[in-house]
Design a protein around this motif. Structure first.
Motif, mmCIF file in Angstrom:
data_model
loop_
_atom_site.group_PDB
_atom_site.id
_atom_site.type_symbol
_atom_site.label_atom_id
_atom_site.label_comp_id
_atom_site.label_asym_id
_atom_site.label_seq_id
_atom_site.Cartn_x
_atom_site.Cartn_y
_atom_site.Cartn_z
ATOM 1 N N ARG A 151 0.828 -1.200 0.000
ATOM 2 C CA ARG A 151 0.000 0.000 0.000
ATOM 3 C C ARG A 151 0.871 1.261 0.000
ATOM 4 O O ARG A 151 0.580 2.220 -0.716
ATOM 5 C CB ARG A 151 -0.904 -0.027 1.239
ATOM 6 C CG ARG A 151 -1.831 1.145 1.372
ATOM 7 C CD ARG A 151 -2.758 0.971 2.556
ATOM 8 N NE ARG A 151 -2.040 1.032 3.837
ATOM 9 C CZ ARG A 151 -2.649 1.012 5.027
ATOM 10 N NH1 ARG A 151 -3.968 0.909 5.098
ATOM 11 N NH2 ARG A 151 -1.933 1.078 6.134
ATOM 12 N N SER A 152 1.944 1.247 0.766
ATOM 13 C CA SER A 152 2.860 2.390 0.759
ATOM 14 C C SER A 152 3.593 2.510 -0.568
ATOM 15 O O SER A 152 3.737 3.609 -1.111
ATOM 16 C CB SER A 152 3.906 2.244 1.865
ATOM 17 O OG SER A 152 3.339 2.579 3.093
ATOM 18 N N LEU A 153 4.042 1.369 -1.081
ATOM 19 C CA LEU A 153 4.829 1.410 -2.322
ATOM 20 C C LEU A 153 4.003 1.918 -3.498
ATOM 21 O O LEU A 153 4.531 2.529 -4.415
ATOM 22 C CB LEU A 153 5.363 0.011 -2.651
ATOM 23 C CG LEU A 153 6.411 -0.549 -1.698
ATOM 24 C CD1 LEU A 153 6.800 -1.961 -2.128
ATOM 25 C CD2 LEU A 153 7.645 0.358 -1.663
ATOM 26 N N ALA A 154 2.684 1.679 -3.446
ATOM 27 C CA ALA A 154 1.827 2.091 -4.559
ATOM 28 C C ALA A 154 1.830 3.609 -4.738
ATOM 29 O O ALA A 154 1.500 4.110 -5.805
ATOM 30 C CB ALA A 154 0.397 1.593 -4.338
ATOM 31 N N MET A 155 2.208 4.336 -3.702
ATOM 32 C CA MET A 155 2.287 5.795 -3.826
ATOM 33 C C MET A 155 3.659 6.236 -4.331
ATOM 34 O O MET A 155 3.953 7.424 -4.401
ATOM 35 C CB MET A 155 1.960 6.476 -2.497
ATOM 36 C CG MET A 155 0.505 6.321 -2.077
ATOM 37 S SD MET A 155 -0.636 7.049 -3.273
ATOM 38 C CE MET A 155 -0.527 8.785 -2.802
ATOM 39 N N GLU A 156 4.504 5.274 -4.646
ATOM 40 C CA GLU A 156 5.834 5.550 -5.190
ATOM 41 C C GLU A 156 6.616 6.574 -4.370
ATOM 42 O O GLU A 156 7.077 7.592 -4.905
ATOM 43 C CB GLU A 156 5.709 6.001 -6.651
ATOM 44 C CG GLU A 156 5.114 4.894 -7.494
ATOM 45 C CD GLU A 156 4.644 5.363 -8.861
ATOM 46 O OE1 GLU A 156 4.223 6.529 -8.980
ATOM 47 O OE2 GLU A 156 4.722 4.555 -9.787
ATOM 48 N N PRO A 157 6.775 6.301 -3.070
ATOM 49 C CA PRO A 157 7.526 7.243 -2.236
ATOM 50 C C PRO A 157 9.012 7.172 -2.576
ATOM 51 O O PRO A 157 9.486 6.168 -3.099
ATOM 52 C CB PRO A 157 7.268 6.725 -0.820
ATOM 53 C CG PRO A 157 7.063 5.258 -0.986
ATOM 54 C CD PRO A 157 6.391 5.079 -2.320
ATOM 55 N N ARG A 158 9.728 8.240 -2.232
ATOM 56 C CA ARG A 158 11.183 8.228 -2.453
ATOM 57 C C ARG A 158 11.893 7.644 -1.245
ATOM 58 O O ARG A 158 13.009 7.161 -1.359
ATOM 59 C CB ARG A 158 11.657 9.641 -2.723
ATOM 60 C CG ARG A 158 10.837 10.237 -3.849
ATOM 61 C CD ARG A 158 11.542 11.201 -4.736
ATOM 62 N NE ARG A 158 12.953 11.024 -4.927
ATOM 63 C CZ ARG A 158 13.759 12.047 -5.162
ATOM 64 N NH1 ARG A 158 13.282 13.262 -5.176
ATOM 65 N NH2 ARG A 158 15.020 11.834 -5.392
ATOM 66 N N VAL A 159 11.235 7.722 -0.092
ATOM 67 C CA VAL A 159 11.796 7.147 1.138
ATOM 68 C C VAL A 159 10.686 6.363 1.816
ATOM 69 O O VAL A 159 9.539 6.791 1.811
ATOM 70 C CB VAL A 159 12.197 8.235 2.150
ATOM 71 C CG1 VAL A 159 13.011 7.638 3.279
ATOM 72 C CG2 VAL A 159 12.897 9.375 1.495
ATOM 73 N N LEU A 160 11.037 5.232 2.392
ATOM 74 C CA LEU A 160 10.048 4.479 3.155
ATOM 75 C C LEU A 160 10.522 4.382 4.604
ATOM 76 O O LEU A 160 11.654 3.988 4.866
ATOM 77 C CB LEU A 160 9.883 3.083 2.551
ATOM 78 C CG LEU A 160 8.714 2.255 3.061
ATOM 79 C CD1 LEU A 160 7.383 2.943 2.760
ATOM 80 C CD2 LEU A 160 8.726 0.865 2.434
#
Ligand code: ATP
Ligand code: MG
Lengths: 245, 223
Positions: A151-160
């Motif tokens: 779910r987080s990756l789907a927003m294509e963040p630059r940092v997790l």
């Protein structure tokens, strides 16, 4: 230019100072592990980096841009910085696939079709293609946490940011989640993770940060810090953890 | 001499009774849709960061919950014309129903909102969702699902409470019953039948609300 730059971050809860002047830089693609005793301020620091806590003083720069405290600024910040929590926090009324689709649809205005395709790709990445239609209460803790990562990756963040993502899991479910994180690290994702998994930190991280009483007490490569801690606090902490583990 | 029951004497008034039932249903429908809709808006407003807005909604809720429905109705029908707001019986009755149910449902829905774990809201914030988006997509569904039984009961209470609207000559079921009784003096028969009709309406409404709840909150499978 570092991707994340924290300078002189201060934060108190009432009379209780929790972060006392934190400076930290994170380069693109770096994997940072944060360790430290309970109450040392690790979660508070992570939560400050994506605006879940408002800092009292100091600056946060993402990719050289200063983050203000207005709602619009926070949302811009959060588009770049994703977060995964100890308690998964999936939306219980949505299936795994819908959990992943929601933010791309409502925040980025992706079409249902595009969001669905994205969700399928992300679920495949965390190895859960066959659970797409399941609801959170039909998934194991490890599966729920992998959905939360998707779910987080789907927003294509630059940092997790990952705050003790395996601490709420039964021991036999820890590895499936760590494997996903390890894979992300290998693919070049920038990660800042609070963890008690010392072996994992040693193997996967580029930089280890030891928090103590609201300050970064020691930082450096995991090899250095584990083999030759400079401060007695870190030596004691490592000793404690290894004795316990 | 014993009382001679004569339910047959109601037959000629069947049109009046049907109209009364019809108006009760319409009042309830308007009250429910608008009242619950406003209740959702009110509950959202109470999560606002503006103390003034929160206080205003809170005051409204407390004001309605601590005054009798009949007085609210009289105020709207007899009081407002003084301020130049003249409403028909039907309009005044509908407005009173809406205003009343809106206050109760604000409070009921608020309880559901408070039951949504904070972590889920933070997860949504971390996904860059706005406050309104979080309310709509993360909070509202689970909150409504949780309070649906309580909300359904309140809707039935308000439907039965619409009986009071006879006092301003809104021609709903109780008004119809009073009217017939004043003509044929068959109090037992008239109120026996109207009691039965309210009972049927209430049971039917509960069943309908259960169905609505089921279709709103059932898990959809689209894999
Ligand atoms: N919302 C809050 N209100 C008041 N105090 C808080 C709040 N959140 C954290 N604290 C306090 O701040 C200090 C640091 O907490 P934090 O959660 O950052 O520690 P941590 O290093 O993540 O610990 P743990 O390993 O137990 O998760 C603690 O003393 C805690 O009690
Ligand atoms: Mg913590």
């Amino acid at each position: 230019m570092p991707l994340v730059e924290l300078a002189a971050i201060w934060k108190s809860f009432g009379q209780n100072p929790v972060l006392k002047g934190i400076d930290l830089t994170v380069e693109e693609g770096q994997v940072i592990a944060m360790i430290g005793r309970s109450g040392s301020g690790k979660s508070t620091l992570l939560r400050s980096i994506n605006g879940l806590e408002r800092i009292d003083d100091g600056t946060i720069l993402i990719d050289g841009e200063k983050i203000g405290s207005k709602d619009a600024d926070l949302r811009t910040l959060r588009l770049q910085v994703g977060m995964v929590f100890q308690q998964f926090n999936l939306f219980p009324h949505l299936s795994a696939r819908e959990n992943v689709m929601l933010a791309p649809m409502v925040v980025k205005k992706a079409s249902r079709k595009a969001a669905g395709a994205l969700a399928d790709a992300m679920l495949a990445k965390v190895g859960l293609s066959d659970r797409a239609g399941h609801y959170p209460d039909q998934l194991s803790g490890g599966q729920q946490q992998r959905v939360a990562i998707a779910r987080s990756l789907a927003m294509e963040p630059r940092v997790l940011l990952c705050d003790e993502v395996t601490s709420a899991l039964d021991p036999e479910l820890v590895n499936e989640v760590l494997a996903v994180v390890r894979q992300l690290a290998k693919e070049g994702m920038t990660l800042i993770m609070v963890t008690h998994e010392m072996r994992f930190a040693r193997e996967v991280c580029d930089k280890l940060v030891f928090m103590h009483q609201g300050r970064i007490h020691e930082e450096g490569s995991p090899a250095e810090l584990f083999s030759a801690p400079k401060t007695p606090e870190l030596a004691q902490f490592i000793g404690l953890v290894e004795a316990a583990g | 001499m014993a009382y001679q029951f004569d339910f047959g004497s109601l037959w000629e008034y069947r049109g009046v009774i049907a109209d009364g039932v019809g108006l009760t249903i319409r009042l309830t429908a308007v009250g429910t849709v608008a009242g619950v809709g406003l209740g959702i808006a009110g509950a959202f407003a109470r999560t606002s960061r503006s103390p003034a807005l929160k206080a205003a909604v809170g005051a409204y809720v407390e004001f309605i919950r601590n005054t009798p429905f009949l007085i609210q109705l009289f105020f709207i029908f007899f009081g407002l014309p003084v301020l130049g707001v003249k409403l028909s019986e039907w309009q005044a009755a509908s407005l009173a129903m809406v205003v009343n149910l809106a206050a109760y449902s604000t409070e009921i829905i608020r309880a559901g909102i408070q039951a949504v774990p904070k972590g889920q809201i933070e997860a949504a914030e971390a996904l860059a969702m706005s406050r309104l988006q979080i309310f709509r997509h993360v909070i509202l569904g689970p909150a409504m699902r949780k309070v649906w039984p309580a909300l359904s009961s309140q809707i039935v209470i308000v439907m039965l409470g619409s009986s009071v609207c006879s006092q301003i000559a809104a021609e709903e079921l109780t008004y119809a019953a009073n009217f017939i009784q004043s003509r044929n003096f068959r109090a037992f028969e008239v109120y026996f039948v109207s009691t039965g009709l309210y009972l049927i309406l209430a049971v039917g409404l509960r069943a309908l609300l259960k169905l609505v709840g089921w279709s709103l909150f059932r898990r959809r499978r689209h894999v």
